[in-house]
Scaffold this motif. Sequence first.
Motif, PDB file in Angstrom:
ATOM      1  N   MET A   1     -17.103   7.536  46.909  1.00  0.00           N
ATOM      2  CA  MET A   1     -18.497   7.231  46.577  1.00  0.00           C
ATOM      3  C   MET A   1     -18.572   6.389  45.258  1.00  0.00           C
ATOM      4  SD  MET A   1     -21.443  10.151  45.516  1.00  0.00           S
ATOM      5  CE  MET A   1     -20.842  11.167  46.931  1.00  0.00           C
ATOM      6  N   TYR A   2     -19.509   5.517  45.479  1.00  0.00           N
ATOM      7  CA  TYR A   2     -19.848   4.512  44.084  1.00  0.00           C
ATOM      8  C   TYR A   2     -21.142   4.392  44.043  1.00  0.00           C
ATOM      9  CZ  TYR A   2     -19.643   0.243  46.831  1.00  0.00           C
ATOM     10  OH  TYR A   2     -20.067  -0.816  47.696  1.00  0.00           O
ATOM     11  N   ILE A   3     -21.483   3.975  42.771  1.00  0.00           N
ATOM     12  CA  ILE A   3     -22.741   3.508  42.470  1.00  0.00           C
ATOM     13  C   ILE A   3     -22.933   1.938  42.460  1.00  0.00           C
ATOM     14  CG2 ILE A   3     -24.930   3.900  40.940  1.00  0.00           C
ATOM     15  CD1 ILE A   3     -23.692   6.581  42.071  1.00  0.00           C
ATOM     16  N   GLN A   4     -23.703   1.386  43.448  1.00  0.00           N
ATOM     17  CA  GLN A   4     -23.996   0.145  42.873  1.00  0.00           C
ATOM     18  C   GLN A   4     -24.681  -0.361  41.821  1.00  0.00           C
ATOM     19  OE1 GLN A   4     -25.839  -1.037  46.973  1.00  0.00           O
ATOM     20  NE2 GLN A   4     -24.017  -1.839  47.495  1.00  0.00           N
ATOM     21  N   SER A   5     -25.865   0.377  41.641  1.00  0.00           N
ATOM     22  CA  SER A   5     -26.904   0.053  40.486  1.00  0.00           C
ATOM     23  C   SER A   5     -27.843   1.137  40.371  1.00  0.00           C
ATOM     24  CB  SER A   5     -27.603  -1.174  40.788  1.00  0.00           C
ATOM     25  OG  SER A   5     -28.404  -1.146  41.889  1.00  0.00           O
ATOM     26  N   LEU A   6     -28.448   0.907  38.889  1.00  0.00           N
ATOM     27  CA  LEU A   6     -29.436   1.785  38.459  1.00  0.00           C
ATOM     28  C   LEU A   6     -30.445   0.812  38.204  1.00  0.00           C
ATOM     29  CD1 LEU A   6     -30.076   4.819  37.951  1.00  0.00           C
ATOM     30  CD2 LEU A   6     -29.292   4.517  35.632  1.00  0.00           C
ATOM     31  N   GLN A   7     -31.623   0.894  38.860  1.00  0.00           N
ATOM     32  CA  GLN A   7     -32.687   0.024  38.521  1.00  0.00           C
ATOM     33  C   GLN A   7     -33.987   0.733  37.993  1.00  0.00           C
ATOM     34  OE1 GLN A   7     -32.416  -3.316  38.510  1.00  0.00           O
ATOM     35  NE2 GLN A   7     -30.098  -3.133  39.065  1.00  0.00           N
ATOM     36  N   PRO A   8     -34.753   0.111  37.412  1.00  0.00           N
ATOM     37  CA  PRO A   8     -34.699  -1.030  36.445  1.00  0.00           C
ATOM     38  C   PRO A   8     -34.214  -0.733  35.243  1.00  0.00           C
ATOM     39  CG  PRO A   8     -36.952  -0.056  36.122  1.00  0.00           C
ATOM     40  CD  PRO A   8     -36.302   0.738  37.400  1.00  0.00           C
ATOM     41  N   ALA A   9     -34.159  -1.548  34.278  1.00  0.00           N
ATOM     42  CA  ALA A   9     -33.107  -1.442  33.009  1.00  0.00           C
ATOM     43  C   ALA A   9     -33.961  -0.692  31.797  1.00  0.00           C
ATOM     44  CB  ALA A   9     -32.731  -2.818  32.244  1.00  0.00           C
ATOM     45  N   ARG A  15     -36.610   5.936  38.270  1.00  0.00           N
ATOM     46  CA  ARG A  15     -35.621   5.025  38.314  1.00  0.00           C
ATOM     47  C   ARG A  15     -34.689   5.172  39.661  1.00  0.00           C
ATOM     48  NH1 ARG A  15     -32.035   3.180  33.318  1.00  0.00           N
ATOM     49  NH2 ARG A  15     -31.296   1.093  34.153  1.00  0.00           N
ATOM     50  N   SER A  16     -34.354   4.144  40.239  1.00  0.00           N
ATOM     51  CA  SER A  16     -33.483   4.182  41.389  1.00  0.00           C
ATOM     52  C   SER A  16     -32.012   3.843  41.434  1.00  0.00           C
ATOM     53  CB  SER A  16     -34.100   2.930  42.660  1.00  0.00           C
ATOM     54  OG  SER A  16     -35.423   3.216  42.739  1.00  0.00           O
ATOM     55  N   LEU A  17     -31.363   4.938  41.852  1.00  0.00           N
ATOM     56  CA  LEU A  17     -30.043   4.929  41.797  1.00  0.00           C
ATOM     57  C   LEU A  17     -29.606   4.519  43.105  1.00  0.00           C
ATOM     58  CD1 LEU A  17     -27.611   5.684  39.957  1.00  0.00           C
ATOM     59  CD2 LEU A  17     -27.503   7.969  40.883  1.00  0.00           C
ATOM     60  N   HIS A  18     -28.685   3.434  43.217  1.00  0.00           N
ATOM     61  CA  HIS A  18     -28.344   2.616  44.758  1.00  0.00           C
ATOM     62  C   HIS A  18     -26.811   3.468  44.752  1.00  0.00           C
ATOM     63  CE1 HIS A  18     -31.900   0.240  45.219  1.00  0.00           C
ATOM     64  NE2 HIS A  18     -31.642   0.028  43.899  1.00  0.00           N
ATOM     65  N   VAL A  19     -26.774   4.251  46.142  1.00  0.00           N
ATOM     66  CA  VAL A  19     -25.275   4.784  46.144  1.00  0.00           C
ATOM     67  C   VAL A  19     -24.801   4.615  47.506  1.00  0.00           C
ATOM     68  CG1 VAL A  19     -24.307   7.208  46.428  1.00  0.00           C
ATOM     69  CG2 VAL A  19     -26.184   6.993  44.664  1.00  0.00           C
ATOM     70  N   VAL A  20     -23.439   4.393  47.383  1.00  0.00           N
ATOM     71  CA  VAL A  20     -22.556   4.043  48.784  1.00  0.00           C
ATOM     72  C   VAL A  20     -21.640   5.081  48.832  1.00  0.00           C
ATOM     73  CG1 VAL A  20     -21.378   2.414  49.810  1.00  0.00           C
ATOM     74  CG2 VAL A  20     -23.158   1.426  48.658  1.00  0.00           C
ATOM     75  N   ALA A  21     -21.821   5.999  49.994  1.00  0.00           N
ATOM     76  CA  ALA A  21     -21.154   6.902  50.146  1.00  0.00           C
ATOM     77  C   ALA A  21     -19.996   6.815  51.235  1.00  0.00           C
ATOM     78  CB  ALA A  21     -21.722   8.457  50.060  1.00  0.00           C
TER      79      ALA A  21
END
Length: 84
Positions: A1-9, A15-21
Amino acid sequence: MYIQSLQPAYIHDIRSLHVVADKVGQLTSKVLNVHGMIAKKLTTFVEEGTQQLDINFSDLNNGNYILNAFSGDVFIKSFPLIKL
């Protein structure tokens, strides 16, 4: 599992956390204040694949924070947060 990004700054409430599992798992997010104390802790079960998790930060005071993400007990990534 990893986190692509956390948006916005910068954040106000959400806030949106983009996760790839690569498999179903548990994602734990710990938000630390400037003193290193846990200000918020969230545990979410994620499905396999890419997903967006919305995190509500409206209960935090304005200031600087660090979000540490864990897959189970394994550290994944750290993100700085500025709550306005």
